[in-house]
Motif scaffolding. Sequence first.
Motif, PDB file in Angstrom:
ATOM      1  N   ASP A 272       1.899-105.357  13.741  1.00 19.91           N
ATOM      2  CA  ASP A 272       2.701-104.978  13.459  1.00 19.91           C
ATOM      3  C   ASP A 272       4.361-105.726  12.754  1.00 19.91           C
ATOM      4  OD1 ASP A 272       3.669-101.859  11.996  1.00 19.91           O
ATOM      5  OD2 ASP A 272       5.057-102.335  13.919  1.00 19.91           O
TER       6      ASP A 272
ATOM      7  N   TRP B 238      -3.404-100.745   9.840  1.00 20.69           N
ATOM      8  CA  TRP B 238      -3.286-101.979  10.634  1.00 20.69           C
ATOM      9  C   TRP B 238      -3.389-102.280  12.173  1.00 20.69           C
ATOM     10  CZ3 TRP B 238      -4.839-106.376   7.353  1.00 20.69           C
ATOM     11  CH2 TRP B 238      -4.158-106.123   6.326  1.00 20.69           C
TER      12      TRP B 238
ATOM     13  N   ARG C 281       3.153-107.447   9.598  1.00 13.08           N
ATOM     14  CA  ARG C 281       3.409-106.632   8.317  1.00 13.08           C
ATOM     15  C   ARG C 281       4.997-106.330   7.883  1.00 13.08           C
ATOM     16  NH1 ARG C 281       4.778-101.545   7.390  1.00 13.08           N
ATOM     17  NH2 ARG C 281       5.305-100.997   9.421  1.00 13.08           N
ATOM     18  N   LYS C 282       5.919-106.189   8.711  1.00 12.68           N
ATOM     19  CA  LYS C 282       6.432-105.570   8.451  1.00 12.68           C
ATOM     20  C   LYS C 282       7.915-106.290   7.774  1.00 12.68           C
ATOM     21  CE  LYS C 282       8.621-102.258  12.091  1.00 12.68           C
ATOM     22  NZ  LYS C 282       9.806-102.615  12.814  1.00 12.68           N
TER      23      LYS C 282
ATOM     24  N   HIS D 202       6.971-107.640   4.317  1.00 12.95           N
ATOM     25  CA  HIS D 202       6.295-106.338   2.945  1.00 12.95           C
ATOM     26  C   HIS D 202       8.243-106.347   2.848  1.00 12.95           C
ATOM     27  CE1 HIS D 202       6.852-102.324   1.637  1.00 12.95           C
ATOM     28  NE2 HIS D 202       7.839-102.181   2.256  1.00 12.95           N
TER      29      HIS D 202
ATOM     30  N   LYS E 225       0.964 -99.439   6.964  1.00 13.88           N
ATOM     31  CA  LYS E 225       1.293 -99.681   8.487  1.00 13.88           C
ATOM     32  C   LYS E 225       0.392 -99.127   9.652  1.00 13.88           C
ATOM     33  CE  LYS E 225       4.058 -98.403  13.063  1.00 13.88           C
ATOM     34  NZ  LYS E 225       5.744 -97.855  13.029  1.00 13.88           N
ATOM     35  N   TYR E 226       0.077 -98.332   9.478  1.00 13.96           N
ATOM     36  CA  TYR E 226      -1.423 -97.596  10.507  1.00 13.96           C
ATOM     37  C   TYR E 226      -2.247 -97.951  10.107  1.00 13.96           C
ATOM     38  CZ  TYR E 226       2.119 -94.761  11.947  1.00 13.96           C
ATOM     39  OH  TYR E 226       3.572 -94.343  12.358  1.00 13.96           O
TER      40      TYR E 226
END
Length: 409
Positions: A251, A277, A254-255, A258, A274-275
Amino acid sequence: MQDTKLFETILGIAKPWSIGRGELTTAEERVDLWLEHEATTWPCPECGTVLPGFDHAAERTWRHLDTCQFQTYVHASIPRVQCPTDGVKQVRVPWAEPRSRFTLLMERLIIDLILQCSTLTGACRIVGISWDEAWGVMARAVARGRAQKTAREIPYLGVDEKAFRKYRQYHTIVSDIEQGTVEYVGAGHGAETLSTFYDGLTPPQRQAIKAVAMDMWDPYIKATRTSLPQGEDCIVFDRFHAMGQLTTAVDRVRKQEHRDLQETTGDSPLKGTKYLWLYSAENLPERHRETFEELRHTHLKVARAWAIKEQARQLWNYRQLAAAKRFFQRWYHWARCSRLRPVAQAAATLHNYRDGVLRYVRHPITNGVAEGLNSKIMSIKRKACGFRNADHFTIAIYFHCGGLELYPR
Ligand SMILES: [Zn+2]
């Protein structure tokens, strides 16, 4: 009232006690019964020495099971004895426990209702008792059950913490994984809390522990190392906690990615993903499958992080330690060299705790095994919002999950 004999039978009243008189108040829908006793001797409640009556305590009242729709109350003055060893003491009466405001049968009914009703308030309403009275019954039942408990051997333990935001407090819960019962609830989540539990066990009980499932939480590790003869060799780190570290890492990747994509291109394919992954591969909802398949075959960093996380799950399928160790080393190398900081950090954590992680091969236990137990605890915790303090939570856990003998005599 003439039918005192009938009530004696119903109440289970026997010599030297009998019903002296009864009163029926129709308007209040109420039955009152006064108990008397013959002149006799009584055993001291502490030491059992048989002694003559000394005097009587002031009259007390106990609520009994209703007689049809009539609330029924029993009244008596309890004799006291003067024991040379224990001093002046009230004798035990056959219809109630010391300090209870209910007869034994009423107390049993209240216990049954609390066990069956989804809320304590519901149980209170059915029998028309107060919240405090119901708590008194619960607390007594738990104290009684715990006092009667015999020291049995528990090979597989689970240690878990529950946080209470309302009371700014943590609780440590120790459960018997095989039986699905809570063995201990302690305030706090430090080493001393868990040590208190271990130290309360008999030496054979401590010896009989084969494995303890827990999170990678140093205070629990320390307590286990210092208080158990087998030390760290019985620790199994919870696989879901271990995987949780990796999911969090994915997470974070990803953040960051992004954010970077938004800044450089003004458009990120990771928007709103988000969800996706966070699911395990097989749990991804069908409607997202196509989108996700495309995303994970891109050169996105998060796709790589996700692949590393999914790969790690295989570790818990191994049944041979040597093979599991080889797999873990390969995986660890891959994760460390991934140039994904959060993933490398999570991998380092697993590596630091690898002995306990890999011990799953020998003792495949997790804190999540007692799923039914956990959902029970969570539901008690949700209801605990109404509890006045955290002690109530402890009592409720023991009452509902302790596997205790709750009934009076
Ligand atoms: Zn005595």
